[in-house]
Design a protein around this motif. Structure first.
Motif, short mmCIF file in Angstrom:
data_model
loop_
_atom_site.label_atom_id
_atom_site.label_comp_id
_atom_site.label_asym_id
_atom_site.label_seq_id
_atom_site.Cartn_x
_atom_site.Cartn_y
_atom_site.Cartn_z
N ARG A 234 -6.26 -12.96 -10.96
CA ARG A 234 -6.08 -14.26 -10.55
C ARG A 234 -4.73 -14.28 -9.35
N ARG A 235 -3.68 -13.81 -9.46
CA ARG A 235 -2.82 -13.85 -8.67
C ARG A 235 -3.27 -12.76 -7.48
N THR A 236 -4.04 -11.73 -7.67
CA THR A 236 -4.40 -10.82 -6.62
C THR A 236 -5.58 -11.55 -5.70
N VAL A 237 -6.40 -12.35 -6.40
CA VAL A 237 -7.42 -12.88 -5.58
C VAL A 237 -6.63 -14.02 -4.60
N LYS A 238 -5.43 -14.88 -5.24
CA LYS A 238 -4.67 -15.87 -4.50
C LYS A 238 -4.04 -15.23 -3.37
N PHE A 239 -3.51 -14.26 -3.53
CA PHE A 239 -2.57 -13.53 -2.40
C PHE A 239 -3.68 -12.83 -1.34
N LEU A 240 -4.70 -12.41 -1.75
CA LEU A 240 -5.69 -11.88 -0.74
C LEU A 240 -6.35 -13.08 0.19
N ILE A 241 -6.58 -14.13 -0.71
CA ILE A 241 -6.88 -15.37 0.32
C ILE A 241 -6.00 -15.91 1.12
N PHE A 242 -4.58 -15.96 0.69
CA PHE A 242 -3.42 -16.62 1.39
C PHE A 242 -3.18 -15.44 2.67
N ASN A 243 -3.26 -14.30 2.20
CA ASN A 243 -2.96 -13.48 3.36
C ASN A 243 -4.05 -13.29 4.48
N GLY A 244 -5.46 -13.44 4.13
CA GLY A 244 -6.46 -13.55 4.98
C GLY A 244 -6.41 -14.63 5.98
N CYS A 245 -5.99 -15.80 5.08
CA CYS A 245 -5.91 -16.96 5.96
C CYS A 245 -4.74 -17.08 7.01
N ILE A 246 -3.64 -16.42 6.67
CA ILE A 246 -2.41 -16.40 7.56
C ILE A 246 -2.61 -15.41 8.44
N LEU A 247 -3.32 -14.22 8.35
CA LEU A 247 -3.58 -13.40 9.33
C LEU A 247 -4.50 -14.27 10.27
N VAL A 248 -5.42 -14.97 10.01
CA VAL A 248 -6.15 -15.70 10.93
C VAL A 248 -5.40 -16.58 11.74
N TYR A 249 -4.56 -17.23 11.16
CA TYR A 249 -3.59 -18.11 11.51
C TYR A 249 -2.85 -17.46 12.79
N PHE A 250 -2.19 -16.37 12.41
CA PHE A 250 -1.51 -15.46 13.08
C PHE A 250 -2.08 -14.86 14.54
N TRP A 251 -3.55 -14.61 14.14
CA TRP A 251 -4.35 -14.27 15.30
C TRP A 251 -4.67 -15.37 16.44
N ILE A 252 -4.97 -16.53 15.68
CA ILE A 252 -5.13 -17.72 16.75
C ILE A 252 -3.88 -18.00 17.43
N THR A 253 -2.72 -18.12 16.87
CA THR A 253 -1.50 -18.53 17.56
C THR A 253 -1.13 -17.48 18.50
N VAL A 254 -1.27 -16.29 18.24
CA VAL A 254 -0.77 -15.16 19.38
C VAL A 254 -1.73 -14.96 20.35
N TYR A 255 -3.06 -15.02 20.11
CA TYR A 255 -4.15 -14.41 21.06
C TYR A 255 -4.94 -15.74 21.88
N ILE A 256 -5.26 -16.84 21.02
CA ILE A 256 -5.76 -17.81 21.86
C ILE A 256 -4.66 -19.05 22.07
N LEU A 257 -3.66 -19.26 21.26
CA LEU A 257 -2.66 -20.06 22.06
C LEU A 257 -1.80 -19.22 22.84
#
Length: 179
Positions: free
Chosen positions: A102-125
Protein backbone atom coordinates in the motif's frame (compact mmCIF):
# COMPACT_ATOMS: atom_id res chain seq x y z
CA UNK A 1 -28.08 8.10 -0.29
CA UNK A 2 -28.84 11.77 0.10
CA UNK A 3 -31.11 13.57 -2.32
CA UNK A 4 -29.75 15.58 -5.24
CA UNK A 5 -30.29 19.02 -3.66
CA UNK A 6 -28.13 18.03 -0.67
CA UNK A 7 -25.37 16.79 -2.98
CA UNK A 8 -25.43 19.92 -5.12
CA UNK A 9 -25.47 22.22 -2.08
CA UNK A 10 -22.64 20.40 -0.32
CA UNK A 11 -20.65 20.25 -3.56
CA UNK A 12 -21.12 23.98 -4.05
CA UNK A 13 -20.08 24.82 -0.50
CA UNK A 14 -17.02 22.61 -0.62
CA UNK A 15 -16.11 23.92 -4.08
CA UNK A 16 -16.34 27.49 -2.80
CA UNK A 17 -14.15 26.66 0.19
CA UNK A 18 -11.62 24.90 -2.06
CA UNK A 19 -11.51 27.89 -4.40
CA UNK A 20 -11.09 30.22 -1.44
CA UNK A 21 -8.09 28.23 -0.22
CA UNK A 22 -6.66 28.13 -3.74
CA UNK A 23 -7.19 31.89 -4.04
CA UNK A 24 -5.36 32.39 -0.72
CA UNK A 25 -2.38 30.51 -2.18
CA UNK A 26 -1.87 33.45 -4.50
CA UNK A 27 -2.20 35.99 -1.70
CA UNK A 28 -0.09 34.25 0.96
CA UNK A 29 2.65 33.00 -1.34
CA UNK A 30 4.82 31.09 1.19
CA UNK A 31 1.91 28.71 1.81
CA UNK A 32 1.35 27.80 -1.85
CA UNK A 33 1.86 24.10 -1.02
CA UNK A 34 -0.28 24.07 2.13
CA UNK A 35 -3.42 25.54 0.57
CA UNK A 36 -3.79 22.86 -2.16
CA UNK A 37 -3.39 20.28 0.62
CA UNK A 38 -6.24 21.88 2.56
CA UNK A 39 -8.40 22.02 -0.56
CA UNK A 40 -7.74 18.31 -1.13
CA UNK A 41 -8.83 17.55 2.42
CA UNK A 42 -12.09 19.36 1.72
CA UNK A 43 -12.67 17.19 -1.35
CA UNK A 44 -12.48 14.20 0.99
CA UNK A 45 -15.58 15.50 2.79
CA UNK A 46 -17.59 15.12 -0.43
CA UNK A 47 -16.30 11.56 -0.83
CA UNK A 48 -17.33 10.71 2.73
CA UNK A 49 -20.70 12.46 2.71
CA UNK A 50 -21.96 11.83 -0.82
CA UNK A 51 -19.85 9.56 -3.02
CA UNK A 52 -16.42 9.24 -4.55
CA UNK A 53 -17.81 9.93 -8.01
CA UNK A 54 -19.35 13.17 -6.80
CA UNK A 55 -16.03 14.05 -5.16
CA UNK A 56 -14.25 13.55 -8.48
CA UNK A 57 -16.78 15.84 -10.20
CA UNK A 58 -16.14 18.45 -7.52
CA UNK A 59 -12.40 18.00 -8.02
CA UNK A 60 -12.75 18.58 -11.78
CA UNK A 61 -14.85 21.71 -11.25
CA UNK A 62 -12.43 23.14 -8.68
CA UNK A 63 -9.46 22.27 -10.91
CA UNK A 64 -10.85 24.10 -13.91
CA UNK A 65 -11.93 27.11 -11.88
CA UNK A 66 -8.63 27.30 -10.02
CA UNK A 67 -6.77 27.47 -13.33
CA UNK A 68 -9.01 30.30 -14.45
CA UNK A 69 -9.39 32.50 -11.37
CA UNK A 70 -6.45 31.92 -9.03
CA UNK A 71 -3.26 33.92 -9.12
CA UNK A 72 -0.81 31.16 -8.33
CA UNK A 73 -0.79 28.71 -11.21
CA UNK A 74 1.82 26.50 -9.50
CA UNK A 75 -0.54 25.96 -6.59
CA UNK A 76 -3.33 25.20 -9.05
CA UNK A 77 -1.07 22.65 -10.77
CA UNK A 78 -0.25 21.03 -7.43
CA UNK A 79 -3.95 20.71 -6.71
CA UNK A 80 -4.75 19.36 -10.17
CA UNK A 81 -1.86 16.93 -10.44
CA UNK A 82 -1.95 15.50 -6.93
CA UNK A 83 -3.59 17.10 -3.90
CA UNK A 84 -7.06 17.31 -5.43
CA UNK A 85 -7.53 13.72 -6.53
CA UNK A 86 -5.32 11.92 -3.99
CA UNK A 87 -7.76 12.09 -1.02
CA UNK A 88 -10.37 10.26 -3.12
CA UNK A 89 -7.82 7.85 -4.56
CA UNK A 90 -6.52 7.24 -1.03
CA UNK A 91 -9.85 5.74 -0.04
CA UNK A 92 -9.34 3.06 -2.68
CA UNK A 93 -5.69 2.55 -1.79
CA UNK A 94 -6.52 1.95 1.86
CA UNK A 95 -8.26 -1.27 0.81
CA UNK A 96 -4.88 -2.83 -0.03
CA UNK A 97 -4.26 -5.20 2.86
CA UNK A 98 -0.48 -5.39 2.79
CA UNK A 99 0.99 -2.27 4.37
CA UNK A 100 4.27 -2.30 2.46
CA UNK A 101 2.51 -2.74 -0.88
CA UNK A 102 0.00 0.00 0.00
CA UNK A 103 2.77 2.46 0.92
CA UNK A 104 4.78 1.54 -2.19
CA UNK A 105 1.80 2.18 -4.46
CA UNK A 106 1.11 5.50 -2.71
CA UNK A 107 4.71 6.64 -3.16
CA UNK A 108 4.78 5.54 -6.79
CA UNK A 109 1.64 7.55 -7.51
CA UNK A 110 2.94 10.57 -5.62
CA UNK A 111 6.37 10.52 -7.24
CA UNK A 112 4.84 10.10 -10.69
CA UNK A 113 2.55 13.09 -10.12
CA UNK A 114 5.36 15.21 -8.72
CA UNK A 115 7.63 14.37 -11.65
CA UNK A 116 4.88 15.45 -14.06
CA UNK A 117 4.47 18.65 -12.03
CA UNK A 118 8.24 19.26 -12.15
CA UNK A 119 8.35 18.64 -15.90
CA UNK A 120 5.46 21.05 -16.52
CA UNK A 121 6.90 23.81 -14.34
CA UNK A 122 10.41 23.50 -15.74
CA UNK A 123 9.79 22.91 -19.42
CA UNK A 124 6.36 24.39 -20.11
CA UNK A 125 6.31 27.29 -17.65
CA UNK A 126 9.94 28.07 -18.48
CA UNK A 127 11.91 27.51 -15.29
CA UNK A 128 14.70 25.57 -17.03
CA UNK A 129 16.99 28.62 -16.83
CA UNK A 130 16.68 28.51 -13.06
CA UNK A 131 18.10 24.98 -12.99
CA UNK A 132 20.96 25.95 -15.28
CA UNK A 133 21.87 28.93 -13.08
CA UNK A 134 22.12 26.70 -10.04
CA UNK A 135 25.09 24.80 -11.44
CA UNK A 136 25.82 21.52 -9.67
CA UNK A 137 22.94 22.03 -7.28
CA UNK A 138 20.67 22.19 -10.30
CA UNK A 139 21.80 18.70 -11.31
CA UNK A 140 21.18 17.16 -7.91
CA UNK A 141 18.61 19.62 -6.64
CA UNK A 142 15.81 17.66 -8.26
CA UNK A 143 16.68 14.56 -6.25
CA UNK A 144 16.93 16.57 -3.05
CA UNK A 145 13.60 18.24 -3.76
CA UNK A 146 12.00 14.86 -4.48
CA UNK A 147 13.27 13.51 -1.15
CA UNK A 148 11.87 16.56 0.65
CA UNK A 149 8.59 16.16 -1.25
CA UNK A 150 8.39 12.51 -0.13
CA UNK A 151 8.70 13.60 3.50
CA UNK A 152 5.97 16.20 2.94
CA UNK A 153 3.83 13.51 1.33
CA UNK A 154 4.26 11.17 4.32
CA UNK A 155 3.10 13.95 6.63
CA UNK A 156 0.20 14.82 4.31
CA UNK A 157 -0.94 11.21 4.15
CA UNK A 158 -0.77 10.92 7.93
CA UNK A 159 -2.72 14.16 8.35
CA UNK A 160 -5.36 12.99 5.89
CA UNK A 161 -5.82 9.81 7.92
CA UNK A 162 -6.15 11.79 11.16
CA UNK A 163 -8.51 14.32 9.55
CA UNK A 164 -10.72 11.59 8.09
CA UNK A 165 -10.98 9.67 11.37
CA UNK A 166 -11.68 12.86 13.29
CA UNK A 167 -14.25 13.94 10.71
CA UNK A 168 -16.06 10.60 10.91
CA UNK A 169 -16.02 10.64 14.71
CA UNK A 170 -16.90 14.27 15.45
CA UNK A 171 -18.40 16.07 12.47
CA UNK A 172 -20.17 13.43 10.38
CA UNK A 173 -22.64 12.46 13.14
CA UNK A 174 -23.84 16.08 13.22
CA UNK A 175 -24.80 15.84 9.54
CA UNK A 176 -26.71 12.62 9.99
CA UNK A 177 -30.36 12.81 10.86
CA UNK A 178 -31.29 11.19 14.14
CA UNK A 179 -33.97 8.64 13.65
Amino acid sequence: MRDISYRVALGGIVSALCLLTMFLAGIIAPLYIIFPMIAGGLIMIIAAEVSRGWALLTYIAVSLLSLLITFDKEAALLFILFFGHYPVLRMYLEKIRFGLLRRTVKFLIFNGCILVYFWITVYILGLSQLLEEMGNFGKYGGYIMLAVADVIFMLYDLNLMIFYKDYRRRIMPKFRKKR
